[in-house]
Motif scaffolding. Structure first.
Motif, PDB file in Angstrom:
ATOM      1  N   CYS A  69       0.800  -1.231   0.000  1.00  0.00           N
ATOM      2  CA  CYS A  69       0.000   0.000   0.000  1.00  0.00           C
ATOM      3  C   CYS A  69       0.833   1.282   0.000  1.00  0.00           C
ATOM      4  O   CYS A  69       0.270   2.372   0.173  1.00  0.00           O
ATOM      5  N   HIS A  70       2.147   1.174  -0.234  1.00  0.00           N
ATOM      6  CA  HIS A  70       2.972   2.387  -0.292  1.00  0.00           C
ATOM      7  C   HIS A  70       4.235   2.080  -1.087  1.00  0.00           C
ATOM      8  O   HIS A  70       5.141   1.413  -0.586  1.00  0.00           O
ATOM      9  N   THR A  71       4.285   2.527  -2.337  1.00  0.00           N
ATOM     10  CA  THR A  71       5.519   2.380  -3.129  1.00  0.00           C
ATOM     11  C   THR A  71       5.746   3.620  -3.992  1.00  0.00           C
ATOM     12  O   THR A  71       4.829   4.376  -4.281  1.00  0.00           O
ATOM     13  N   HIS A  72       7.019   3.749  -4.369  1.00  0.00           N
ATOM     14  CA  HIS A  72       7.425   4.755  -5.370  1.00  0.00           C
ATOM     15  C   HIS A  72       8.091   3.944  -6.486  1.00  0.00           C
ATOM     16  O   HIS A  72       9.287   4.060  -6.727  1.00  0.00           O
ATOM     17  N   LEU A  73       7.317   3.085  -7.129  1.00  0.00           N
ATOM     18  CA  LEU A  73       7.878   2.090  -8.040  1.00  0.00           C
ATOM     19  C   LEU A  73       8.329   2.680  -9.372  1.00  0.00           C
ATOM     20  O   LEU A  73       9.155   2.096 -10.070  1.00  0.00           O
ATOM     21  N   GLY A 239      -0.505  10.598   4.179  1.00  0.00           N
ATOM     22  CA  GLY A 239       0.678  11.422   4.414  1.00  0.00           C
ATOM     23  C   GLY A 239       1.936  10.626   4.694  1.00  0.00           C
ATOM     24  O   GLY A 239       1.884   9.544   5.278  1.00  0.00           O
ATOM     25  N   HIS A 240       3.090  11.181   4.238  1.00  0.00           N
ATOM     26  CA  HIS A 240       4.398  10.747   4.739  1.00  0.00           C
ATOM     27  C   HIS A 240       4.632  11.606   5.974  1.00  0.00           C
ATOM     28  O   HIS A 240       4.961  12.793   5.851  1.00  0.00           O
ATOM     29  N   THR A 241       4.441  11.033   7.147  1.00  0.00           N
ATOM     30  CA  THR A 241       4.434  11.868   8.348  1.00  0.00           C
ATOM     31  C   THR A 241       5.308  11.285   9.454  1.00  0.00           C
ATOM     32  O   THR A 241       5.435  10.061   9.588  1.00  0.00           O
ATOM     33  N   ASP A 262       1.925   7.418   7.135  1.00  0.00           N
ATOM     34  CA  ASP A 262       2.952   6.450   6.792  1.00  0.00           C
ATOM     35  C   ASP A 262       4.326   6.858   7.327  1.00  0.00           C
ATOM     36  O   ASP A 262       4.645   8.054   7.351  1.00  0.00           O
ATOM     37  N   HIS A 263       5.122   5.890   7.718  1.00  0.00           N
ATOM     38  CA  HIS A 263       6.446   6.015   8.378  1.00  0.00           C
ATOM     39  C   HIS A 263       6.236   6.056   9.894  1.00  0.00           C
ATOM     40  O   HIS A 263       6.495   5.105  10.576  1.00  0.00           O
ATOM     41  N   ILE A 264       5.869   7.238  10.417  1.00  0.00           N
ATOM     42  CA  ILE A 264       5.446   7.494  11.813  1.00  0.00           C
ATOM     43  C   ILE A 264       6.407   7.036  12.918  1.00  0.00           C
ATOM     44  O   ILE A 264       5.972   6.774  14.042  1.00  0.00           O
ATOM     45  N   SER A 314       6.318  -1.770   1.341  1.00  0.00           N
ATOM     46  CA  SER A 314       7.737  -1.810   0.956  1.00  0.00           C
ATOM     47  C   SER A 314       8.338  -0.415   0.867  1.00  0.00           C
ATOM     48  O   SER A 314       9.547  -0.263   1.022  1.00  0.00           O
ATOM     49  N   ASP A 315       7.516   0.620   0.587  1.00  0.00           N
ATOM     50  CA  ASP A 315       8.040   1.965   0.315  1.00  0.00           C
ATOM     51  C   ASP A 315       9.091   1.904  -0.790  1.00  0.00           C
ATOM     52  O   ASP A 315      10.026   2.714  -0.804  1.00  0.00           O
ATOM     53  N   PHE A 316       8.987   0.931  -1.691  1.00  0.00           N
ATOM     54  CA  PHE A 316      10.051   0.781  -2.697  1.00  0.00           C
ATOM     55  C   PHE A 316      10.383   2.137  -3.305  1.00  0.00           C
ATOM     56  O   PHE A 316       9.520   2.808  -3.863  1.00  0.00           O
TER      57      PHE A 316
HETATM   58 FE    FE Z   1       7.450   6.800   0.669  1.00  0.00          FE
END
Ligand code: FE
Ligand code: NIG
Length: 405
Positions: A69-73, A239-241, A262-264, A314-316
């Motif tokens: 649910c979170h990638t920068h592919l 958010g990337h927070t 996300d991250h947190i 993965s936050d790829f």
């Molecule tokens: Fe990210």
């Protein structure tokens, strides 16, 4: 009744991931019956009605298809040189402030065509697919002009015509300040709100909007402007927070009924309570934590205590998490953050579905849900978090259609 069914998956030991279930029991071998790409029912008698197409799981484990649910592919270029610099002690923030980091990927991505971006993303996607992924979220954020953000979103969506996969797209124009707006962050945010968000919404190129709310990204006020514009155009927010510091971005995301924060790592109890009150998912990204050698862990105990659903992704991306492997992230979630293997599995199934706005249709093996499944050659679900690096996925179903790995 039986004629309504169009496909049967036989001898499936099911791990359904229903949110109400206590623990992740494995069923005795049974049949999952599909109709029109949805799960029609689960049949404990495990029978094959005559004349219906089928797939025999041979008592293998069946989970919901995994959801990253979170990638920068989608991006061009590569940042191995920055990895070497970081290993020599240069911090990520310093690299970013000196024009490297996200901006070096922006430069390469602007030079690439849409088709090139799709082609470059395919091997990364293949890595995720091999670890059970049937749905992937992909963000823009390395274009930072209207045309380049649109190019990235189209390149991401085009992956669906190259692979058996579902792609959700997120606009992340507020990822970094592009060089042409240096010193004018407010004007860039105005541009994002007045031109990029309306165009992306109008062309239906994304379903949600994300912001990097951080000292090296955008401040709270700027993030709120982006969320307001997103909401006005009918898009969900996330958010990337709290990745590198506590700015209060997660609570802001919660105030706009965000799908996920996300991250947190730096989230405090007030932020956790805010997420809990708005049913916003806490998405953990252990790959970035590991790769940046962070030491501040996300507040897992508080998230448990306040019953915030936790996803794992993965936050790829080329800078902080170059790992195209979702089961490896489950392993890291357990080893680095102290999740249980069951929490890890929820993190890539039912909770990840909720983080994408699909909590009522994906991420569980449940009547009426999408027939998206992963079939695994393992004995026990904890093995999905445990052993890594061996091929264990034997098949996937998406909308009831069989696809091998
Ligand atoms: Fe990210
Ligand atoms: O999720 N935090 C911001 N964005 C990415 C990093 C992107 C990059 O370094 O290219 C992340 O970690």
């Amino acid at each position: 009744m039986q004629s309504e069914i169009d496909f049967v998956v036989l001898n499936a030991r099911i791990v359904s991931m229903l949110p109400t279930a206590n623990g992740y029991q494995v069923s005795d071998p049974c049949a999952i019956r599909f109709r029109d790409g949805k799960i029609h029912d689960v049949d404990p008698s495990n029978l094959l009605p005559s004349g219906i197409a089928s797939f025999d799981c041979n008592n293998q484990l069946v989970t919901p298809g995994f959801i990253d649910c979170h990638t920068h592919l989608v991006f061009a270029g590569n940042r191995a040189n920055e990895y070497e610099m970081r290993l020599q002690g240069v911090p990520y923030q310093t690299i970013a402030q000196n024009g490297g980091g996200i901006l070096s990927t922006v430069k390469a991505t602007r030079q690439a065509s849409q088709e090139e971006l799709t082609q470059l993303a395919l091997p990364r996607l293949d890595g995720l697919i091999r670890t059970g992924v049937t749905s992937v979220e992909i963000k823009s954020g390395y274009g930072l002009t209207l045309n380049d953000e649109i190019k990235m979103l189209k390149a991401a969506k085009a992956l669906e015509s190259h692979r058996h996969i579902r792609v959700s797209t997120t606009l992340l124009a507020a990822h970094a300040l592009p060089p042409e707006y240096a010193g004018q962050a407010d004007s860039y945010i105005d541009f994002v709100c007045q031109e990029v968000i309306p165009a992306v919404a109008e062309q239906q190129l994304a379903t949600s909007v994300d912001v990097f709310c951080e000292s090296i990204g955008f401040n709270l006020q700027q993030s709120e402007q982006v969320f307001l514009a997103a909401k006005q155009h009918g898009l969900a927010v996330k958010g990337h927070t709290e990745q590198l510091s506590n700015l209060g971005g997660s609570a802001l995301t919660a105030r706009y009924q965000g799908l996920s924060a996300d991250h947190i790592e730096y989230l405090d109890e007030a932020g956790v309570i805010a997420l809990s009150n708005s049913n916003t998912v806490a998405t953990l990204l252990p790959g970035a934590f590991y790769f940046l050698r962070e030491t501040q862990s996300p507040p897992i105990e508080l998230l448990r205590h306040h019953q915030v659903p936790m996803a794992i992704a993965s936050d790829f991306n080329p800078g902080t998490s170059p790992f195209a492997d979702l089961t490896m992230m489950m392993n890291m979630g357990c080893t680095l953050f102290g999740l249980t293997p069951e929490e890890s599995l929820r993190g890539v199934t039912c909770h990840a579905a909720q983080a994408l706005g699909y909590g009522a249709s994906r991420g569980q093996i449940r009547v009426g849900f999408d027939a998206d499944l992963a079939i695994w050659d393992v004995e026990h679900p904890a093995e999905l978090s445990y052993q890594q690096g061996m091929p264990r996925l034997t098949a996937r179903f998406i909308k009831g259609e069989l696809g091998y790995v």
